[in-house]
Motif scaffolding. Structure first.
Motif, PDB file in Angstrom:
ATOM      1  N   THR A  58     -20.395  14.403 -28.261  1.00  0.00           N
ATOM      2  CA  THR A  58     -21.463  14.659 -27.293  1.00  0.00           C
ATOM      3  C   THR A  58     -21.947  13.331 -26.708  1.00  0.00           C
ATOM      4  O   THR A  58     -21.572  12.252 -27.181  1.00  0.00           O
ATOM      5  N   GLU A  59     -22.830  13.421 -25.721  1.00  0.00           N
ATOM      6  CA  GLU A  59     -23.436  12.207 -25.175  1.00  0.00           C
ATOM      7  C   GLU A  59     -24.264  11.501 -26.244  1.00  0.00           C
ATOM      8  O   GLU A  59     -24.287  10.273 -26.300  1.00  0.00           O
ATOM      9  N   ASP A  60     -24.922  12.258 -27.121  1.00  0.00           N
ATOM     10  CA  ASP A  60     -25.686  11.634 -28.212  1.00  0.00           C
ATOM     11  C   ASP A  60     -24.761  10.881 -29.165  1.00  0.00           C
ATOM     12  O   ASP A  60     -25.089   9.783 -29.610  1.00  0.00           O
ATOM     13  N   PHE A  62     -21.888   9.581 -28.384  1.00  0.00           N
ATOM     14  CA  PHE A  62     -21.447   8.400 -27.640  1.00  0.00           C
ATOM     15  C   PHE A  62     -22.549   7.338 -27.621  1.00  0.00           C
ATOM     16  O   PHE A  62     -22.282   6.148 -27.812  1.00  0.00           O
ATOM     17  N   ARG A  63     -23.787   7.735 -27.414  1.00  0.00           N
ATOM     18  CA  ARG A  63     -24.921   6.794 -27.405  1.00  0.00           C
ATOM     19  C   ARG A  63     -25.051   6.100 -28.768  1.00  0.00           C
ATOM     20  O   ARG A  63     -25.445   4.936 -28.842  1.00  0.00           O
ATOM     21  N   THR A 102     -14.820  12.306 -18.307  1.00  0.00           N
ATOM     22  CA  THR A 102     -15.855  11.883 -19.256  1.00  0.00           C
ATOM     23  C   THR A 102     -15.323  10.775 -20.151  1.00  0.00           C
ATOM     24  O   THR A 102     -16.006   9.775 -20.401  1.00  0.00           O
ATOM     25  N   ARG A 105     -15.175   7.542 -18.142  1.00  0.00           N
ATOM     26  CA  ARG A 105     -16.507   6.986 -17.899  1.00  0.00           C
ATOM     27  C   ARG A 105     -17.033   6.304 -19.151  1.00  0.00           C
ATOM     28  O   ARG A 105     -17.555   5.182 -19.097  1.00  0.00           O
ATOM     29  N   ARG A 106     -16.882   6.951 -20.287  1.00  0.00           N
ATOM     30  CA  ARG A 106     -17.347   6.371 -21.549  1.00  0.00           C
ATOM     31  C   ARG A 106     -16.579   5.097 -21.884  1.00  0.00           C
ATOM     32  O   ARG A 106     -17.174   4.098 -22.321  1.00  0.00           O
ATOM     33  N   GLU A 109     -17.757   2.228 -19.752  1.00  0.00           N
ATOM     34  CA  GLU A 109     -19.067   1.738 -20.181  1.00  0.00           C
ATOM     35  C   GLU A 109     -18.962   0.818 -21.400  1.00  0.00           C
ATOM     36  O   GLU A 109     -19.578  -0.248 -21.426  1.00  0.00           O
TER      37      GLU A 109
END
Length: 191
Positions: A58-60, A62-63, A102, A105-106, A109
């Protein structure tokens, strides 16, 4: 004698993803190990392997990886997007459910963040004298040598009277995000 460089693959900064990857460490254990390395070997360079886009990330999740990178500020790293590998547990049991856009993009980053951190780490060595093992002629100039410091940082400097295999003390005067640039100031006692 050992190099002051440790390659410590982390794969992800998310405990949930680490468990899904069947890794045997948690984020907290990894951070504790990083802290011990920095305490025991202060000038040690640390590099990483990171995979983004692992199934269900998830984005979480990844964060969590991004925040781990910001905590460690790796000297350099190897970053990839997940791709299914036949015969692995993930390949047998998990659907590759993260869209390629996705993943890309990740990856972009974390590559950008790593370049920023590499630049910070390389600049820490500016205006110092480093020991360099000459490995080869520089790719960009046949009048310069290229070698590595004990931290595995590439350093280029004029050839002078040195040869491949020499350990040379080099006074650093400039750098890129990944390369020190300097002047040889004499052979090291390691010769």
């Amino acid at each position: 004698n050992i190099c002051n460089h440790i390659h410590l693959p982390v794969q992800s900064g998310s405990n949930r993803i680490l468990k899904a990857m069947n890794r045997l460490h948690t984020r907290e254990e990894y951070i504790e190990l990083i802290d011990k390395i920095k305490n025991i070997i202060p000038n040690c360079a640390i590099s990483q392997d990171i995979i983004v886009g692992f199934p269900t990330e998830t984005e979480d999740d990844f964060r969590d990886t991004v925040s781990l990178m910001k905590y460690v500020k790796y000297h350099f790293g190897y970053m990839f997007t997940y791709s299914e590998r036949p015969g692995t547990m993930a390949g047998r049991n998990m659907e590759d459910d993260i869209p390629e856009t996705t993943k890309k993009r990740r990856l972009a980053e974390i590559v950008e963040l790593q370049q920023k951190h590499s630049g910070i780490r390389t600049k820490e060595w500016l205006n110092t004298t480093v020991e360099v093992l000459i490995e080869k002629e520089s790719k960009k100039s046949d009048t310069h040598w290229s070698g590595r410091t004990p931290q595995n940082i590439v350093c280029v400097f004029p050839k002078g009277n040195y040869k491949i295999g020499d350990f040379v003390h080099v006074k650093t005067i400039d750098c890129t995000t990944a390369t020190l640039i300097g002047e040889g100031v004499g052979l090291s006692k390691n010769n």
